[in-house]
Design an enzyme around this catalytic site. Structure first.
Site, mmCIF file in Angstrom:
data_model
loop_
_atom_site.group_PDB
_atom_site.id
_atom_site.type_symbol
_atom_site.label_atom_id
_atom_site.label_comp_id
_atom_site.label_asym_id
_atom_site.label_seq_id
_atom_site.Cartn_x
_atom_site.Cartn_y
_atom_site.Cartn_z
ATOM 1 N N ARG A 85 -55.264 -26.465 50.107
ATOM 2 C CA ARG A 85 -56.306 -25.531 49.666
ATOM 3 C C ARG A 85 -55.765 -24.438 48.747
ATOM 4 O O ARG A 85 -56.534 -23.752 48.077
ATOM 5 C CB ARG A 85 -57.033 -24.916 50.874
ATOM 6 C CG ARG A 85 -56.208 -23.939 51.652
ATOM 7 C CD ARG A 85 -56.866 -23.568 52.966
ATOM 8 N NE ARG A 85 -58.057 -22.753 52.795
ATOM 9 C CZ ARG A 85 -58.023 -21.453 52.542
ATOM 10 N NH1 ARG A 85 -56.870 -20.825 52.411
ATOM 11 N NH2 ARG A 85 -59.156 -20.772 52.419
ATOM 12 N N PRO A 112 -41.827 -29.787 67.416
ATOM 13 C CA PRO A 112 -42.004 -28.471 68.039
ATOM 14 C C PRO A 112 -40.749 -27.604 67.928
ATOM 15 O O PRO A 112 -40.815 -26.393 68.123
ATOM 16 C CB PRO A 112 -42.315 -28.784 69.507
ATOM 17 C CG PRO A 112 -42.397 -30.250 69.629
ATOM 18 C CD PRO A 112 -41.989 -30.901 68.351
ATOM 19 N N ASP A 172 -57.312 -14.914 49.803
ATOM 20 C CA ASP A 172 -56.545 -13.731 49.437
ATOM 21 C C ASP A 172 -56.556 -12.733 50.574
ATOM 22 O O ASP A 172 -55.557 -12.113 50.866
ATOM 23 C CB ASP A 172 -57.143 -13.067 48.194
ATOM 24 C CG ASP A 172 -56.888 -13.922 46.969
ATOM 25 O OD1 ASP A 172 -57.556 -13.714 45.962
ATOM 26 O OD2 ASP A 172 -56.020 -14.812 47.056
ATOM 27 N N GLU A 217 -40.747 -40.394 72.097
ATOM 28 C CA GLU A 217 -39.864 -39.263 72.417
ATOM 29 C C GLU A 217 -39.332 -38.608 71.152
ATOM 30 O O GLU A 217 -38.419 -37.809 71.207
ATOM 31 C CB GLU A 217 -38.706 -39.730 73.296
ATOM 32 C CG GLU A 217 -39.118 -40.173 74.678
ATOM 33 C CD GLU A 217 -39.949 -39.110 75.393
ATOM 34 O OE1 GLU A 217 -39.481 -37.968 75.529
ATOM 35 O OE2 GLU A 217 -41.079 -39.439 75.795
HETATM 36 N N1 ADE Z 1 -45.082 -32.801 67.182
HETATM 37 C C1 ADE Z 1 -45.426 -32.571 68.468
HETATM 38 N N2 ADE Z 1 -45.727 -31.295 68.667
HETATM 39 C C2 ADE Z 1 -45.560 -30.656 67.480
HETATM 40 C C3 ADE Z 1 -45.704 -29.308 67.026
HETATM 41 N N3 ADE Z 1 -46.071 -28.329 67.863
HETATM 42 N N4 ADE Z 1 -45.456 -29.036 65.737
HETATM 43 C C4 ADE Z 1 -45.059 -30.012 64.891
HETATM 44 N N5 ADE Z 1 -44.907 -31.298 65.249
HETATM 45 C C5 ADE Z 1 -45.150 -31.623 66.533
#
Ligand code: ADE
Length: 273
Positions: A157, A93, A172, A120
């Site tokens: 894709r 994240p 596109d 974690e």
């Molecule tokens: N792992 C946990 N949450 C994530 C996210 N939002 N984006 C990428 N990997 C993640």
């Protein structure tokens, strides 16, 4: 892209291969793999634990909840690839936001390794093994597998031949930076909602204009933040003004509206038609 270049290979590193394997074997991704357009390795990180118990994690240094995946495990796993990948993407994240533009860049590569964390997360030193960190959105999932699946879908894709022509056109239209226009099919009336007449009239130019205007209206209503990068035409600017956008907004979106045809002064040489 060089058509001789061979498949785009995804090497997916995970503690849960059984989550990702079916994803790479079904539907258009599975078909593309069978056709040799894409290739997938789903690699169990535990195989590189380096201990009898296949243990890949340890408690966090300094204490705290949960377990952290060891960097030496990831290093061995990556070193097992026969050739170094073009990119090693750490799913987190905290990474750069995943966008259509990034999907396009990644689709030009030959080999992408994706690292899916659990628990974690990884020891932060794994960042040194990665070429980039990517997030699929501002929310926290329990692991990186769903994020890897999103990236495989969006990147795969874009390779030639993976989706049909009709789909490519729609791709596109999103790559143009606007949200997609709405689609209708049978039945012609559902719960009092009818199909717009223009779509039934067979006038292709009118249909194209209607679709563009719908895409503009949706983007203005739902995602105006996309408009500065949408490459708006003067015609688009007129549509947006008619939809309630202000001149200030249009200036911000870098597409000042042209004078309307009625107000434009005709030069003596111009055709009356
Ligand atoms: N792992 C946990 N949450 C994530 C996210 N939002 N984006 C990428 N990997 C993640």
């Amino acid at each position: 892209m060089n058509p001789e270049a061979g498949p785009l290979r995804f090497s997916l590193f995970t503690l849960f291969p059984e989550l990702l394997l079916p994803f790479t074997q079904e539907a258009l991704l599975g078909k593309a793999a069978r056709q040799g357009l894409l290739a997938f390795d789903v690699i169990q990180l535990r195989d590189f634990a380096g201990n009898r118990h296949h243990k890949v994690d340890s408690p966090p240094a300094g204490g705290g909840a949960g377990m952290v995946i060891r960097v030496d495990v990831v290093e061995r796993a990556l070193a097992s690839l026969p050739t170094p990948p073009d990119e090693v993407i750490l799913l987190t994240p905290a990474g750069q936001p995943f966008t259509q533009r990034l999907a396009e860049q990644l689709s030009e590569r030959q080999h992408l390794a994706l690292l899916c964390g659990r628990y974690e997360g990884f020891d932060t030193r794994v960042e040194r093994l990665a070429t980039r960190e990517v997030s699929i959105g501002d929310y926290v999932m329990m692991g990186g597998e769903a994020a890897a699946a999103c990236i495989v879908e969006a990147v795969g894709r874009l390779r030639p031949g993976v989706i049909g022509d009709a789909e490519s056109h729609r791709a596109d239209s999103f790559s143009s930076g606007l949200l997609d226009y709405p689609e209708y099919t049978r039945p012609p009336v559902w719960q009092d909602e009818t199909i717009p007449e223009v779509l039934l009239g067979g006038n292709h130019a009118a249909i194209e204009r209607w679709r563009r205007d719908q895409a503009l209206a949706r983007t203005l209503a739902r995602r105006p933040d996309l408009l500065p990068n949408a490459g708006l035409s003067p015609e688009d600017s007129r549509t947006l003004l008619a939809l309630g956008a202000t001149v200030e907004q249009l200036q911000h979106w870098h597409a000042p509206p042209p004078p309307s045809p009625k107000r434009r002064r005709r030069s003596p040489s111009s055709s009356p038609l």
